[in-house]
Design a protein around this motif. Structure first.
Motif, mmCIF file in Angstrom:
data_model
loop_
_atom_site.group_PDB
_atom_site.id
_atom_site.type_symbol
_atom_site.label_atom_id
_atom_site.label_comp_id
_atom_site.label_asym_id
_atom_site.label_seq_id
_atom_site.Cartn_x
_atom_site.Cartn_y
_atom_site.Cartn_z
ATOM 1 N N PRO A 310 0.815 -1.222 0.000
ATOM 2 C CA PRO A 310 0.000 0.000 0.000
ATOM 3 C C PRO A 310 0.849 1.273 0.000
ATOM 4 O O PRO A 310 0.477 2.270 -0.632
ATOM 5 N N ALA A 311 1.997 1.239 0.674
ATOM 6 C CA ALA A 311 2.882 2.413 0.673
ATOM 7 C C ALA A 311 3.477 2.647 -0.712
ATOM 8 O O ALA A 311 3.610 3.794 -1.165
ATOM 9 N N ASP A 312 3.841 1.565 -1.399
ATOM 10 C CA ASP A 312 4.334 1.698 -2.778
ATOM 11 C C ASP A 312 3.294 2.381 -3.655
ATOM 12 O O ASP A 312 3.621 3.250 -4.480
ATOM 13 N N MET A 313 2.044 1.992 -3.475
ATOM 14 C CA MET A 313 0.992 2.554 -4.309
ATOM 15 C C MET A 313 0.745 4.019 -3.978
ATOM 16 O O MET A 313 0.364 4.801 -4.850
ATOM 17 N N TRP A 314 0.985 4.426 -2.734
ATOM 18 C CA TRP A 314 0.872 5.849 -2.389
ATOM 19 C C TRP A 314 1.919 6.657 -3.154
ATOM 20 O O TRP A 314 1.611 7.713 -3.716
ATOM 21 N N HIS A 315 3.150 6.163 -3.203
ATOM 22 C CA HIS A 315 4.198 6.862 -3.946
ATOM 23 C C HIS A 315 3.870 6.907 -5.441
ATOM 24 O O HIS A 315 4.110 7.924 -6.111
ATOM 25 N N PHE A 316 3.331 5.826 -5.962
ATOM 26 C CA PHE A 316 2.929 5.770 -7.368
ATOM 27 C C PHE A 316 1.870 6.838 -7.631
ATOM 28 O O PHE A 316 1.943 7.600 -8.607
ATOM 29 N N ARG A 317 0.889 6.916 -6.755
ATOM 30 C CA ARG A 317 -0.179 7.907 -6.908
ATOM 31 C C ARG A 317 0.379 9.326 -6.865
ATOM 32 O O ARG A 317 0.008 10.169 -7.707
ATOM 33 N N GLN A 318 1.249 9.590 -5.891
ATOM 34 C CA GLN A 318 1.787 10.942 -5.750
ATOM 35 C C GLN A 318 2.522 11.375 -7.015
ATOM 36 O O GLN A 318 2.413 12.528 -7.449
ATOM 37 N N ARG A 319 3.266 10.464 -7.611
ATOM 38 C CA ARG A 319 4.002 10.814 -8.832
ATOM 39 C C ARG A 319 3.040 11.117 -9.977
ATOM 40 O O ARG A 319 3.219 12.103 -10.711
ATOM 41 N N ARG A 322 1.308 14.464 -9.383
ATOM 42 C CA ARG A 322 2.248 15.570 -9.620
ATOM 43 C C ARG A 322 2.451 15.798 -11.119
ATOM 44 O O ARG A 322 2.409 16.940 -11.599
ATOM 45 N N GLU A 323 2.642 14.727 -11.863
ATOM 46 C CA GLU A 323 2.888 14.874 -13.296
ATOM 47 C C GLU A 323 1.643 15.343 -14.041
ATOM 48 O O GLU A 323 1.739 16.099 -15.014
ATOM 49 N N LEU A 324 0.474 14.918 -13.588
ATOM 50 C CA LEU A 324 -0.755 15.414 -14.209
ATOM 51 C C LEU A 324 -0.934 16.905 -13.949
ATOM 52 O O LEU A 324 -1.378 17.655 -14.834
ATOM 53 N N SER A 325 -0.586 17.351 -12.751
ATOM 54 C CA SER A 325 -0.731 18.781 -12.435
ATOM 55 C C SER A 325 0.215 19.635 -13.264
ATOM 56 O O SER A 325 -0.095 20.786 -13.592
ATOM 57 N N GLN A 326 1.361 19.078 -13.626
ATOM 58 C CA GLN A 326 2.332 19.826 -14.424
ATOM 59 C C GLN A 326 1.910 19.956 -15.883
ATOM 60 O O GLN A 326 2.350 20.869 -16.586
ATOM 61 N N THR A 327 1.061 19.036 -16.337
ATOM 62 C CA THR A 327 0.626 19.077 -17.739
ATOM 63 C C THR A 327 -0.749 19.695 -17.908
ATOM 64 O O THR A 327 -1.203 19.899 -19.031
ATOM 65 N N SER A 328 -1.445 19.986 -16.791
ATOM 66 C CA SER A 328 -2.783 20.576 -16.889
ATOM 67 C C SER A 328 -2.679 22.004 -17.396
ATOM 68 O O SER A 328 -1.753 22.741 -17.034
#
Length: 329
Positions: A310-319, A322-328
């Motif tokens: 579950p912690a791995d998936m949190w890091h995956f989500r955060q990335r 973040r990348e979606l916000s940079q391309t919006s």
């Protein structure tokens, strides 16, 4: 005992319809007995219907079906999991094509092909036949396995796995009738509509609510289609359902500190995971991206590796966020 055979012959000789037109309508119920490590229960389906047509003295051919949405075990949640397992919107009925039904004294011997969940298998059963006025009653029991019909027994927890072996009993009333009086029934549009988000409702709605709107500690999931704008979004959605998530997240400007989502990868097979993902995208999401394709079991299977926490998936989500916000725009 000859009284059953005598009653049958009397019906043929004195029937109001001629030989070749004298059939039996089939009605009644089917019962199953299932169990887990801790308990056992039965479910009843009273939708049995069909027809038997004479092809020789004391020998019939025909068919019988039940609606797979109509099982009642006295537990609504358990029945909901059963409808998911049966995939009732895809396979609304189970039908028995009866090649031969023969009366041998007080025993009815039936052979044919059973079709459950799109799997066809030969099935022969024997049961006791009783005469009830002009009607007859056939009662027969046989064992089977859920996996024999291309299904995986529901899995809730280690001690709540439904055993593969089940017992099935058919209790059918056979009533004289002119042939051709019974037709296959189309599935009810209302019952099919109710199954659109059945997996989500069974596994996820306790926390995220039936329409995915969320409540309190649990965020809404009606926004998840936005992850498909990222190249790894499909993988993320599949893997977060499989492996869960733990960590603070933000959804629609609301923060959820220490959010924990359990892993469902061991509880659902690939087909069920694909189905709940498609329910999220196409039944519950506010705006699925144009041209978005449904998940398949084969695609989901690829996302099972490598394993994650579950912690791995949190890091995956955060990335991804973040990348979606940079391309919006």
């Amino acid at each position: 005992m000859k009284w059953v055979r005598l009653a049958w012959i009397t019906w043929v000789l004195n029937g109001a319809v001629a030989w070749g037109e004298a059939c039996f309508t089939v009605s009644g119920e089917v019962t199953y007995w299932a169990s887990t490590l801790l308990n056992q229960w039965k479910g009843v389906n009273r939708s049995l219907y069909g027809e038997l047509r004479p092809v020789a003295p004391e020998t019939f051919q025909g068919w019988a079906c039940v609606s797979m949405s109509d099982w009642d075990s006295g537990n609504a949640t358990r029945d909901k999991h059963g409808r998911i397992m049966f995939e009732v919107e895809k396979y609304p009925e189970a039908c028995y094509a009866i090649r031969e039904a023969r009366l041998k004294g007080t025993v009815g011997v039936v052979s044919g092909t059973m079709d459950i969940h799109g799997v066809r298998r030969p099935l022969s059963i024997e049961g006791r036949v009783e005469s009830r006025g002009s009607d007859f009653r056939l009662k027969a029991r046989f064992p089977t396995r859920i996996s024999d019909w291309g299904m995986t027994p529901p899995r809730l927890m280690a001690v709540m796995n439904v055993r593969d072996e089940v017992q099935v009993e058919i209790d059918a009333t056979l009533r004289p009738s002119p042939c051709g009086q019974v037709r296959h029934r189309p599935p009810s549009p209302g019952s099919m509509e109710a199954q659109k988000a059945a997996v989500f409702e069974a596994y996820c709605s306790f926390c995220h609510m039936p329409q995915g709107q969320g409540q309190g500690y649990y965020p809404p999931v009606t926004h998840v289609a936005t992850f498909l704008r990222h190249p790894e979004g499909r993988a993320y959605l599949a893997r977060v359902v499989m492996y869960g998530l733990f960590g603070p997240i933000e959804v629609s400007s609301k923060k959820y500190e220490g959010f924990f989502m359990p892993a469902f990868g061991e509880l659902m097979d690939d087909s069920m995971l694909a189905r709940v993902l498609n329910e999220l995208l196409f039944a519950l999401s506010r705006a699925s991206p144009p041209g978005a394709s449904p998940y398949t079991a084969e695609e989901v299977r690829r996302y099972r590796t490598p394993p994650a926490t579950p912690a791995d998936m949190w890091h995956f989500r955060q990335r991804i966020v973040r990348e979606l916000s940079q391309t919006s725009p």
